[in-house]
Structures are given as structure tokens and as C-alpha cells.
Design a protein around this motif. Structure first.
Motif, PDB file in Angstrom:
ATOM      1  N   LEU A  46       0.544  -0.830   0.299  1.00 58.54           N
ATOM      2  CA  LEU A  46       0.112   0.064   0.087  1.00 58.54           C
ATOM      3  C   LEU A  46       1.223   1.440   0.215  1.00 58.54           C
ATOM      4  O   LEU A  46       0.789   2.173  -0.299  1.00 58.54           O
ATOM      5  CB  LEU A  46      -0.888   0.457   1.110  1.00 58.54           C
ATOM      6  CG  LEU A  46      -1.784   0.699   1.225  1.00 58.54           C
ATOM      7  CD1 LEU A  46      -3.005   1.042   0.030  1.00 58.54           C
ATOM      8  CD2 LEU A  46      -2.892   1.086   3.033  1.00 58.54           C
ATOM      9  N   ALA A  47       1.978   1.328   0.729  1.00 56.41           N
ATOM     10  CA  ALA A  47       2.884   2.945   0.490  1.00 56.41           C
ATOM     11  C   ALA A  47       3.430   2.585  -0.365  1.00 56.41           C
ATOM     12  O   ALA A  47       3.970   4.107  -0.626  1.00 56.41           O
ATOM     13  CB  ALA A  47       3.891   2.193   1.998  1.00 56.41           C
ATOM     14  N   ARG A  48       4.162   1.526  -0.943  1.00 58.80           N
ATOM     15  CA  ARG A  48       4.320   2.268  -2.382  1.00 58.80           C
ATOM     16  C   ARG A  48       3.207   2.384  -3.604  1.00 58.80           C
ATOM     17  O   ARG A  48       3.882   3.420  -4.090  1.00 58.80           O
ATOM     18  CB  ARG A  48       5.310   0.314  -3.454  1.00 58.80           C
ATOM     19  CG  ARG A  48       5.611   0.990  -4.194  1.00 58.80           C
ATOM     20  CD  ARG A  48       6.825  -0.387  -4.240  1.00 58.80           C
ATOM     21  NE  ARG A  48       5.944  -1.464  -4.399  1.00 58.80           N
ATOM     22  CZ  ARG A  48       6.389  -2.808  -4.647  1.00 58.80           C
ATOM     23  NH1 ARG A  48       7.602  -2.882  -5.273  1.00 58.80           N
ATOM     24  NH2 ARG A  48       5.950  -4.111  -4.655  1.00 58.80           N
ATOM     25  N   ALA A  49       2.462   1.643  -3.289  1.00 63.37           N
ATOM     26  CA  ALA A  49       1.568   3.223  -4.664  1.00 63.37           C
ATOM     27  C   ALA A  49       0.973   4.112  -4.198  1.00 63.37           C
ATOM     28  O   ALA A  49       0.354   4.615  -5.132  1.00 63.37           O
ATOM     29  CB  ALA A  49       0.192   1.891  -4.193  1.00 63.37           C
ATOM     30  N   TYR A 164      10.848  -0.890   5.926  1.00 67.04           N
ATOM     31  CA  TYR A 164       9.938  -0.277   4.632  1.00 67.04           C
ATOM     32  C   TYR A 164      11.176   0.363   3.926  1.00 67.04           C
ATOM     33  O   TYR A 164      11.307  -0.385   2.428  1.00 67.04           O
ATOM     34  CB  TYR A 164       8.895   0.685   4.433  1.00 67.04           C
ATOM     35  CG  TYR A 164       8.171   0.863   3.694  1.00 67.04           C
ATOM     36  CD1 TYR A 164       7.486   0.197   2.761  1.00 67.04           C
ATOM     37  CD2 TYR A 164       8.227   2.328   2.813  1.00 67.04           C
ATOM     38  CE1 TYR A 164       6.845   0.464   1.344  1.00 67.04           C
ATOM     39  CE2 TYR A 164       8.248   2.900   1.807  1.00 67.04           C
ATOM     40  CZ  TYR A 164       7.131   1.394   1.077  1.00 67.04           C
ATOM     41  OH  TYR A 164       7.135   2.382  -0.068  1.00 67.04           O
ATOM     42  N   THR A 165      11.865   1.458   4.685  1.00 69.12           N
ATOM     43  CA  THR A 165      12.742   2.004   3.801  1.00 69.12           C
ATOM     44  C   THR A 165      13.738   0.579   3.383  1.00 69.12           C
ATOM     45  O   THR A 165      14.333   0.759   2.277  1.00 69.12           O
ATOM     46  CB  THR A 165      13.725   3.035   4.926  1.00 69.12           C
ATOM     47  OG1 THR A 165      12.884   3.919   5.132  1.00 69.12           O
ATOM     48  CG2 THR A 165      15.047   3.352   4.092  1.00 69.12           C
ATOM     49  N   LEU A 166      14.100  -0.249   4.014  1.00 69.88           N
ATOM     50  CA  LEU A 166      14.947  -1.628   4.133  1.00 69.88           C
ATOM     51  C   LEU A 166      14.594  -2.586   2.648  1.00 69.88           C
ATOM     52  O   LEU A 166      15.213  -2.126   1.461  1.00 69.88           O
ATOM     53  CB  LEU A 166      15.314  -2.215   5.248  1.00 69.88           C
ATOM     54  CG  LEU A 166      16.714  -3.583   5.109  1.00 69.88           C
ATOM     55  CD1 LEU A 166      17.911  -3.318   4.158  1.00 69.88           C
ATOM     56  CD2 LEU A 166      16.547  -4.891   6.615  1.00 69.88           C
ATOM     57  N   TRP A 167      13.223  -2.328   3.058  1.00 69.47           N
ATOM     58  CA  TRP A 167      13.130  -3.180   1.704  1.00 69.47           C
ATOM     59  C   TRP A 167      12.816  -2.472   0.796  1.00 69.47           C
ATOM     60  O   TRP A 167      13.129  -3.451  -1.116  1.00 69.47           O
ATOM     61  CB  TRP A 167      11.290  -3.842   2.096  1.00 69.47           C
ATOM     62  CG  TRP A 167      10.201  -4.999   1.165  1.00 69.47           C
ATOM     63  CD1 TRP A 167       9.858  -5.842   1.157  1.00 69.47           C
ATOM     64  CD2 TRP A 167       9.332  -3.466   0.425  1.00 69.47           C
ATOM     65  NE1 TRP A 167       9.086  -6.270   0.781  1.00 69.47           N
ATOM     66  CE2 TRP A 167       8.690  -5.295  -0.112  1.00 69.47           C
ATOM     67  CE3 TRP A 167       8.779  -2.894   0.222  1.00 69.47           C
ATOM     68  CZ2 TRP A 167       7.394  -4.888  -0.926  1.00 69.47           C
ATOM     69  CZ3 TRP A 167       7.316  -2.528  -0.589  1.00 69.47           C
ATOM     70  CH2 TRP A 167       7.201  -4.055  -1.566  1.00 69.47           C
TER      71      TRP A 167
END
Lengths: 339, 339, 339
Positions: A46-49, A164-167
Motif C-alpha cells: 500500500l505504501a508503495r502505491a 519499509y526503507t530497507l525493503w
């Protein structure tokens, strides 16, 4: 701008289905462990979207109200949440100085404050110096409560944004080698949440601290219960040992903890010296292996903990993390409020 | 959510006509007596129509700006007004620490502050420790000013929300039996506004306080002028007398007043003991007569004034009042700004 | 209201082209000299087109976020910027007490704060007591930074709004006779920005101060470089000399400066006496020549600097300036964020 609005509106149905996929509507986030691994990954998707909207906005939460209630100083966490809410089209009511300007100055119990605020808010972000009081108080709220940093216990959204930043930068959390390093792991609430998250998503985690300041038993116990966790603790490294350790990892994670004042300050400073991140260590690995060791720091206070020249190198990941923080917090808030 | 938006938009014309029915556009609210009885009931009708939107929003005041200017601590009043404005689609500019962060710190007169702010705001909510200064300062504003608590004088919107809550839960204000009880009626600004409102809407009101702390002459004089008012004062009750008194009413109203610090604190505490609301008193009536005596308290500080176990009983009305506060403040703000 | 919305929407394309005409998107405003004369006039035209919306709103910046970061007290500047952003349809995140409630309380560097905030904001408004630190800190921001008052150096948006007010009330800045009067021109950041603006737009400027507190060399040097500038300094006027001076001008400009505390306060008060603006002086000219000398003051503190009876005369321009401030700041923010 107008064309964008039309294009963006076309994306709304798919974003709404990503919101529903998290399946966290109406829930509170006290600990990172309130989220399943599936929910964490659904938040990442969701964050990426939502990233394309983190400097503009997407009209998901029009008319919803977030209350931010901060009993401790904050720049990053409060502002990042408030920005996230605005980028979702929602509104914010702020209490950043409750001991000066609110009824807390009139000796109201936190339970009553939470009961009250939850009549106004669709979601509450609470920071509090005492995690026991915060957990107790939050249980009285009728609206979902997000832990924005509670005592020395946990700071789950800081961990979420760092995960999330690592991902996003490393490609995956699973298999990543990470050292969480601080002399004082007792008071490192960010480190606690991050250790849980890393362990659960399959990273190889090393917790490096002084032995007399190792992570609290509750946290260690919790980590032991994570299925397949690859976590080890190392203690009392000297600077050489520390350099060797960080040379082997993908990410050096420096969880901020409040430096003590007065007499203890001097001892803390000495403790910090052993865990000082040298640019030379990072460069040596980069030159010999071509591998970039990334460094992140939860900020604010960095001098004395790392070489500030890292700011202008590809090793720096703390400022990237701030940009990613808006997208992941947008995702979390949308999932909780329901879009 | 989208279907709701369509359905809600269909309700807008009827809500707009309820707004116009209040006939209060551009007006200030210094005292509860600035509203006629008809205007109070028109606000109640509007508030009831707005209740479905008090957790979402209705697009009535897009582009309007509320300024909240609080020279005394507040949680409830400020946050409730700010939430109300956001639920109406408007925006808020906040000054909650004017003595620290605004020009008041630079010795500006309140008159100049109000003149200035009224160039920005469509409506101003002002809290101030000195009601004479507040009334004088407000007279310089070019935008409507709502009294958000002025000195020991009045707090009309707290009374409005408590009247509205009574109307919603008891069915009517007229004929309701209410005791307004506090040892110190001098400093109970909420009690003053509430006494006016109850008397004017036809409730049977008993003001219970210590004789040497009875309501100020200005208030008593004002109450005497209310046509057909049924108001009496009772003084210096002991705990038995107090229990007898509250056993006969529909609502026990406990207006918060600031507890004194230092030496006077001990005496105040002792005074409070006589007016302590016991759960047993309420339960006895409930068991023998099947009648529910409701208790409301303007909060924040409750311990020592009432049995906190009341929280979890049907007698509790203070938390309900907070939920109703958003709807009635939405109504007031919409009526003043004009929708 | 709905009809207005339709009519207003029809104006959007022409407003957007006025926004583009300023040609300042993505730029920072540290000094008034960051704007060309053409850009200043383009802002004036845009502000005039936005005036009809300064009490309602125009939907230009929906989804954009302004962060206001104020390390010194402020009412006018912060609230006026926040109002302007809301009137443009944008959102605001506020930090008005950074030394109490933000990471500055945790000893973060201003550079890190600016780097952080610029990940959230589309535009930042910064007030800071140290202009060297502010300029240095602002250089780390990735978003445009507006100087909201930096140390004793400059306060360019106060000057912009005063220039705009002069343009609107006097008809033009070119050829206007203006005295900028304060005993202490060293600490008058508003006076510095205003002197530049007036000189560059062709006004006849007199800087009146004490000789030992004349404007800093940097400012004088800058003014000398303005092509065709008509600027003179006069020093150490007594009250008669001051009266003669202001009798000849179109505008008396009183730039606020922070009154010193303690011992220096008494001397400052004495200095101020020579520059006290008498109503009689203004009335004498009005009666004999029919000419209105306008007086503006950047506020907040006026007593001791001017006759407060001027408030209710046509000479008063300080309250008008506040109304105009919203329109010109709307113009500046729209131009920087890009609409």
C-alpha cells in the motif's frame, strides 16, 4: 495539476483495495507485534502505491480527524504523521504541549483524556514517557490508538518505516544482515520494535550493546518466541570488534535513545565512543568488495555517534528514511481509519 | 463511503435551511443570554441533523477559517471546537500558548490581538483568565467571537452542550429537575451559564453551594429577571442533606472550577467532601423507584468530587456529553459563519 | 455560496496564469532582494486578483503542505501565513514552540531539522533569532524556505505586505515619499527589507535613526548599489526635527524592533520619545494642505511609539496592512508552490 487529478482519481479503486487488503480497520497499534507478517507486507504494498502522492495528496480520508497527543518532544514522528494525514485529505487536531496547554495541566487522568479525545478523533497518535501509563490509558480510548513512542518500551512506526526503507532500498528484509547497535539497549524503544520486525521478517539480526545495558528480558523473551528467528546478542565490543561487526552487515541501525543529563552524561559519552560509526570502515568495504553498507539513525542527535561526513555518501539512509516515512504512515493511517 | 457522500450531499439543502433558521450569522456569543430561547432550540434541531456527520464530515464551511486563541489550558473546549470546524469542512489556525509563542509574549494588548486575528478568521474562539479583559478585547474584533471560557464569569458553549445532552437524553429541558452543585459557585463559570440556560428553558433548578461562596450578585440578579424562572438556592448542606437533594432530581450537574493551590487547597478539599456524589445514593433511587439520576461533570478533575465507579453505570452522562459536544458546536459554528 | 463557487472556478485559469507570471516556482525567499522588481509587481497583480478570496478560499493548492517553524514568538506572521495557506486550499503543519516540544529540545542541529522538514513540506516558513544560523540551516532544505523574520537581518514578507499596502492605498510605490523611522535601525529587520523594497521600486526614502544605531553597513552598502535609488539617512533628530520630517512624507513607517529588557530598557524608552508620532502633526498637515499622511507600524508593541488615537483616523494604515497581508502571502505561497 488538473490532469494529474483525473489520473489520480482513476487509481483510487485499486488503492482502496490495497487498503482493505491490510485488514486492520479500527485496530490499534501498540506494539509492532499487533501486526502479522502478512499485514506488514500489505502495508508495504500500500505504501508503495501511495508514494507518488507523498508530496501531493490522494483523497482517501476527507472528513476524518487525527488527534496527535505528544507528552514528549518530537519533530519527526508528529510532523510525519500530520503530513501523512493531510496527504490523505484528512484533518489534524494537535496537542503538542499537553503539560502546558491542556487539561493534563489540570491533573486530568490519561484515561479520561483518552476517553475524551476518542470522541473527537478517528485515530489518535500518542507519545508518552511512561509506557505502562500509555498502555493503560490507551485501553480507555474508543478510537484506534497508534503508539508514537511509549517510554522505553516500543516505537513501532519508527520500526515500520525503517523496515519499509530497507525493503525499498535493499529489495527485501528477508536475509538482510542487520546490526542494531547502541551501548544502551535498555532505553532504545526503537531498537526493540526494530528487532522484533527484523526477526519476524527473516533478517539476520545482531543486537550489539553493553552487557549491563542489554535489551530487557521481555524483549529477549519475545524474540525467542519468533519462529525461525535468527537473532544473536553481542556485548561489550571495543572499537575494533565493532568495526569488524559492521563490516559484515547490509545495514547498521542506530536507534536513538535519550542521552542522560548530569553526571551520567559523561559515562554515556564514553560508552558511545565504542559504537561510533567511522566512515573509513564503510569505505574500506566499499573499495575492497564493492558492497555498500547502509547506515540509518533514528535521529535527532547524531554527533558523537557517527561520522557526519556519511551524510553525503551512498551509505546514508537516514534522510531517505524520512521521505519513506510519509508513505508508510499514510498506509498505516488509511488502513486503520479505513478508506 | 462514496455512496454516503452522494446521500449526504442530498441532505445539504435541508441542513442549510436549519442553519438559516438559527438566524445568528455574524453574531458573537459572549454570554448564553446572547441567544434567545428560539435560537437555542434552533441550534438543537440543527445539531441533531448534524449528528450523523460528527465522526465524518459535511461540506458546509469549505474555505472558512476558525482561529482558536487560548490563554488558559484546555483539552475539551479547544479540541471539540477544532474537530467541529474540520467536520464542517473548514480549517483551523491555533494559538494555544500565546504567552509563550505569540505576540502576547511581546506585550501586545488583547485589543490589538483581536483586531489582528479578526482580519484572518471567519470566527474566533477565545479562552481568557480575565473576563473583563476578554469582553473588552472581543469588542475590538471584526469577526464573531465565541466565549470559550472567560474568567469566573461564563462558559456558554459548555452550558449549551450540557443543555443539548439533557434535551437528547431526557427528552426535554422544560420541567427537568436539576441541581447545580459545587461548594464554590463564585468561580464556577460553567455553573453560571448553565443556570441561566436551565432557568430560561423551564427547568427546575437548585443551586447548591456554600453560603459564603454563593453565585455572584450579577448572576443571581440575571436569574431573577428570567420570566417564570424556577430557581432556588440552598446553602451549607451536609452530606445527608446533599444526598436527599440529589435523590429528587433528574440531573446532578457538577460544574468544574479550578481547585486552589497551596494553603487554600486543603480547605477546598474539605468543602468538596460535603458535595461528593455517592454511587450508593444513585443506586438506592434506582432500586426503589426505577428512576435513573443522571450525573454530569464538566471535567477534567473528578476524583474527590464523585465516585469514579459511576463511569460504568447508566448514571454517567459526562462522556456522552463529549460526543454530543461536537454536534452542538458544529451547529453553533455553522450558524455563526453561515453555511 | 454555490453560485460563488461556480463563478470562482471560472476565474481559476486567469489566476493560474498570474501565478505563472511571477516565475518563482520552487524558489526560496531569504531576502527581499531574491525577487526582481518584475516579480514583485507580478506578485502585486496576483495578490489583487486573490483579494476577493482572502475571507473565503480558492482551490489552488489542495494537497500541498506548508510547515511553519517558529523559534521566536509570533502572532501576525505565522497566523497570516497559515491563513493564506488555508485560503489556497492547502494544509499546514505547525511547530510554534520548537524549544519546548520538538527535537530542537533534544539538541538537533537546524540543518538536520530543515533536511527533515523539507521531506514533509512543499514550503517552509522559518522564523529564527539568529540570521546566520537561519541562512545556513535553510541551505540544507530541499523545499523552498520563506524567511519569516531572521535575527536582526531581514523580514522580507513584512516588507512585501507593507509595499503592497502602499501600492493599493497610495496607488504606486514609485515616487512615494516615505520615512522609515526608529531610533534603533540596527535591530530593525523589517526596516532593512522595507528600505530595499522602497528604494528598488523608486520611492523617496529617508532612514531616520540615531547615528550610533544607524543601519548596518551591509544594508547601506546594498542600498547604494540599487540603480537610481533615492535614499538618505538623517540622524539624531529632536522631536521638532522629527515632526518637520514626517510632515513632508506620504507614509511614516515604524518598523518594530524588540525593546531591550533591564537597564537598557530605560535608555531605549528615552530614545523612542524623539521618534514618537503625534496625532497633532498629522492633523496640522491635513488641515492646512488637505493631505493625508499615512502611518504604518509593524506591530505588536505600539504604546510609547505613537499616539494610539491615530487608530480611529484615516492616517491609520497598520490594521489595513493586516488585511492585505493575507492576499500578498497567498500570492507568494502560490507562486512558490506552483498552482
Amino acid at each position: 495539476m488538473q490532469k494529474e487529478a483525473v489520473r489520480d482519481a482513476a487509481k483510487l479503486p485499486s488503492i482502496r483495495s490495497l487498503v482493505r487488503a491490510v485488514d486492520f480497520e479500527g485496530r490499534s497499534l501498540h506494539s509492532i507485534n499487533d501486526l502479522t507478517n502478512d499485514q506488514i507486507y500489505a502495508l508495504f504494498e500500500l505504501a508503495r502505491a501511495l508514494e507518488p502522492f507523498h508530496r501531493s495528496s490522494v483523497d482517501l480520508l476527507r472528513g476524518s480527524v487525527m488527534v496527535t497527543l505528544f507528552f514528549q518532544p518530537s519533530t519527526r514522528t508528529r510532523m510525519s504523521f500530520e503530513t501523512a494525514m493531510h496527504r490523505l485529505g484528512g484533518a489534524v487536531v494537535t496537542e503538542a504541549n499537553p503539560l502546558v496547554s491542556s487539561s493534563a495541566a489540570k491533573e486530568e487522568s490519561l484515561a479520561d483524556t483518552m476517553r475524551t479525545i476518542s470522541k473527537y478523533a478517528n485515530v489518535i497518535v500518542l507519545r508518552h514517557p511512561d509506557d505502562v501509563a500509555a498502555r493503560e490509558g490507551a485501553s480507555y480510548a474508543e478510537a484506534p490508538v497508534i503508539n508514537g513512542g511509549w517510554g522505553d518500551w516500543e516505537h513501532p512506526t519508527q520500526a515500520l518505516l525503517d523496515l519499509y526503507t530497507l525493503w525499498r532500498t535493499h529489495g527485501s528484509v528477508e536475509g538482510a544482515k542487520v546490526v542494531v547497535a547502541t551501548p544502551d539497549m535498555v532505553h532504545a524503544r526503537t531498537g526493540h520494535s526494530m528487532a522484533y520486525g527484523l526477526a519476524r521478517l527473516g533478517a539476520e539480526v545482531t543486537l550489539a550493546s553493553r552487557k549491563d545495558y542489554r535489551a530487557p528480558e521481555e524483549i529477549i523473551e519475545g524474540l525467542r518466541k519468533v519462529e525461525g528467528a535468527r537473532v544473536r546478542e553481542v556485548f561489550d565490543l571495543d572499537q575494533d570488534g565493532f568495526n569488524d561487526l559492521i563490516s559484515e552487515v547490509d545495514l547498521v541501525y542506530l536507534p536513538g535513545c535519550s542521552a542522560p543529563k548530569g553526571e551520567a552524561a559523561e559515562e554515556f559519552k564514553k560508552m558511545m565512543d565504542e559504537y561510533y560509526v567511522r566512515l573509513e570502515t564503510l569505505e574500506k568495504v566499499r573499495e575492497s568488495e564493492g558492497r555498500i553498507i547502509r547506515v540509518t539513525h533514528t535521529l535527532p542527535r547524531r554527533p558523537g555517534e557517527m561520522d557526519l561526513r556519511i551524510d553525503d555518501t551512498p551509505h546514508q539512509q537516514y534522510f531517505e528514511a524520512i521521505a519513506y516515512s510519509v508513505a508508510i504512515r499514510m498506509a498505516l493511517v488509511a488502513a486503520i481509519v479505513g478508506a
